[in-house]
Write an enzyme that holds these catalytic residues in place. Structure first.
Site, PDB file in Angstrom:
ATOM      1  N   ASN A   1       3.664  -0.761  -4.808  1.00 55.67           N
ATOM      2  CA  ASN A   1       2.205  -0.918  -4.737  1.00 55.67           C
ATOM      3  C   ASN A   1       1.619   0.450  -4.389  1.00 55.67           C
ATOM      4  OD1 ASN A   1      -0.428  -1.535  -4.144  1.00 55.67           O
ATOM      5  ND2 ASN A   1       0.035  -2.787  -2.334  1.00 55.67           N
ATOM      6  N   TRP A   2       1.051   1.095  -5.391  1.00 56.44           N
ATOM      7  CA  TRP A   2       0.538   2.456  -5.162  1.00 56.44           C
ATOM      8  C   TRP A   2      -0.797   2.462  -4.424  1.00 56.44           C
ATOM      9  CZ3 TRP A   2       1.414   5.352 -10.538  1.00 56.44           C
ATOM     10  CH2 TRP A   2       2.789   5.404 -10.794  1.00 56.44           C
ATOM     11  N   LYS A   3      -1.399   1.308  -4.277  1.00 57.33           N
ATOM     12  CA  LYS A   3      -2.721   1.197  -3.632  1.00 57.33           C
ATOM     13  C   LYS A   3      -3.705   2.173  -4.287  1.00 57.33           C
ATOM     14  CE  LYS A   3      -0.414  -0.559   0.420  1.00 57.33           C
ATOM     15  NZ  LYS A   3      -0.352  -0.758   1.855  1.00 57.33           N
TER      16      LYS A   3
ATOM     17  N   HIS B   1      -3.047  -9.781  -0.926  1.00 54.09           N
ATOM     18  CA  HIS B   1      -2.516  -8.715  -0.071  1.00 54.09           C
ATOM     19  C   HIS B   1      -3.364  -8.655   1.204  1.00 54.09           C
ATOM     20  CE1 HIS B   1      -1.582  -4.733   1.470  1.00 54.09           C
ATOM     21  NE2 HIS B   1      -0.464  -4.800   0.766  1.00 54.09           N
TER      22      HIS B   1
ATOM     23  N   GLU C   1      -4.590  -6.322   2.836  1.00 50.89           N
ATOM     24  CA  GLU C   1      -5.753  -5.416   2.781  1.00 50.89           C
ATOM     25  C   GLU C   1      -6.910  -6.097   2.048  1.00 50.89           C
ATOM     26  OE1 GLU C   1      -3.655  -2.021   1.214  1.00 50.89           O
ATOM     27  OE2 GLU C   1      -2.599  -1.861   3.124  1.00 50.89           O
TER      28      GLU C   1
ATOM     29  N   GLU D   1       4.689 -10.439   4.129  1.00 52.83           N
ATOM     30  CA  GLU D   1       4.307  -9.108   4.593  1.00 52.83           C
ATOM     31  C   GLU D   1       3.603  -9.219   5.945  1.00 52.83           C
ATOM     32  OE1 GLU D   1       3.993  -5.959   1.374  1.00 52.83           O
ATOM     33  OE2 GLU D   1       2.057  -6.943   1.461  1.00 52.83           O
TER      34      GLU D   1
ATOM     35  N   GLY E   1       2.349  -0.216   6.592  1.00 51.61           N
ATOM     36  CA  GLY E   1       1.861   1.153   6.787  1.00 51.61           C
ATOM     37  C   GLY E   1       2.000   1.669   8.206  1.00 51.61           C
TER      38      GLY E   1
ATOM     39  N   SER F   1       6.560  -1.407   5.619  1.00 48.95           N
ATOM     40  CA  SER F   1       7.339  -0.239   6.048  1.00 48.95           C
ATOM     41  C   SER F   1       8.779  -0.241   5.520  1.00 48.95           C
ATOM     42  CB  SER F   1       7.321  -0.109   7.575  1.00 48.95           C
ATOM     43  OG  SER F   1       5.999   0.133   8.015  1.00 48.95           O
TER      44      SER F   1
ATOM     45  N   GLY G   1       4.908  -0.072  -0.251  1.00 46.90           N
ATOM     46  CA  GLY G   1       3.667   0.684  -0.351  1.00 46.90           C
ATOM     47  C   GLY G   1       3.942   2.177  -0.313  1.00 46.90           C
ATOM     48  N   GLY G   2       3.826   2.755   0.871  1.00 52.83           N
ATOM     49  CA  GLY G   2       3.937   4.212   1.037  1.00 52.83           C
ATOM     50  C   GLY G   2       5.147   4.836   0.353  1.00 52.83           C
TER      51      GLY G   2
HETATM   52  P1  PGA Z   1       3.975  -0.108   3.275  1.00 48.64           P
HETATM   53  O1  PGA Z   1       2.999  -1.135   2.501  1.00 48.64           O
HETATM   54  O2  PGA Z   1       5.299  -0.130   2.543  1.00 48.64           O
HETATM   55  O3  PGA Z   1       3.279   1.223   3.187  1.00 48.64           O
HETATM   56  O4  PGA Z   1       4.104  -0.603   4.678  1.00 48.64           O
HETATM   57  C1  PGA Z   1       3.468  -2.365   2.024  1.00 48.64           C
HETATM   58  C2  PGA Z   1       2.367  -3.103   1.313  1.00 48.64           C
HETATM   59  O5  PGA Z   1       1.196  -2.930   1.676  1.00 48.64           O
HETATM   60  O6  PGA Z   1       2.626  -3.867   0.367  1.00 48.64           O
END
Ligand code: PGA
Length: 259
Positions: free
Chosen positions: A9-11, A95, A97, A167, A173, A213, A234-235
């Protein structure tokens, strides 16, 4: 039989040049992945460019969100039809967010899940508790509520086309990932619910990913848990070497699917 799935997930990151370069490096790093499926979810603006890079490769395309209507006066929204046309195979929905920053409700998420299925996209529904909810012992209550609401009204056949991700919000993050044991406990609970909401036969078939993470150095420990069928990253998906390493470490041993 569940082949592990690794989703990046590149956001809201990356210009077009960076997106193309990252997609190329992931594609080239995973030419013949054994025992794992890989999907990357760039921002909407990079979907077409990344689709070109991934054409005929082993890596698939996904999107980070969609609207529930197919078209209409919905300024700023993107429909599942548009995503399918670009070659997306799955779409992330619910998600944290989206839930917390953009105040998406369970009802809206449910409408999106239904719309995605109608257009042949696999909805990857994300559920997870906040740190405060965990502290209060509400983890199972929260994820159960989100799952029941997100899948409301789906037939067993439709549930069979869904993907799920646990999640924990406190792990996203933050660099603090859930321990494999903490994650496995919730995954087992969710799998029990799949049996109730879908059918007994579906429970061992649905893939439930862990996200929060995930890095190259903890991916193997997480995905070794029998109920964890891959990761949502994500990251660490923004750097090709770490994402490729996570995908390789998540592969079922010897390329055999998880039983
Ligand atoms: P993260 O994000 O790996 O940066 O913790 C995961 C996600 O939001 O799907």
């Amino acid at each position: 039989m569940r082949t592990p799935l690794v989703v990046g997930n590149w956001k809201m990151h990356g210009d077009l040049a960076t997106a193309r370069e990252l997609a190329q490096s992931v594609r080239d790093g995973l030419k013949r992945p054994r025992g794992v499926e890989v999907v990357i979810c760039p921002p909407f603006t990079a979907l077409a460019a990344v689709a070109e890079v991934l054409a005929c490769s082993a890596v698939s395309l996904g999107a980070q969100n969609c609207h529930w209507e197919e078209q209409g006066a919905f300024t700023g929204e993107i429909s599942p039809v548009m995503l399918a046309e670009l070659g997306c195979r799955l779409v992330l929905l619910g998600h944290s967010e989206r839930r917390h920053i953009f105040r998406e409700t369970d009802e809206e998420i449910n409408k999106k899940v239904v719309a995605a299925l109608r257009r042949g996209l696999q909805p990857l529904l994300c559920v997870g508790e906040t740190a405060e909810e965990r502290r209060q012992g509400l983890t199972f209550t929260v994820v159960e509520g989100q799952l029941r609401a997100g899948w409301a009204g789906l037939s067993p056949e439709e549930i069979g086309r869904c993907l799920l991700a646990y999640e924990p919000v406190w792990a996203i993050g933050t660099g603090v990932n859930a321990t494999p044991t903490q994650a496995a406990e919730v995954h087992g609970y969710l799998r029990g619910l799949v049996s109730e909401l879908g059918s007994k036969d579906l429970a061992p078939a649905i893939r439930i990913l862990y996200g929060g993470s995930v890095k190259a150095d903890n991916a193997a420990a997480v995905t070794q848990e029998p109920d964890i069928d891959g990761v949502l990253v994500g990251g660490a998906s923004l750097q090709a070497p770490s994402f490729v390493a996570i995908a390789k470490k998540s592969a079922a041993k010897g390329g055999a699917p998880k039983e």
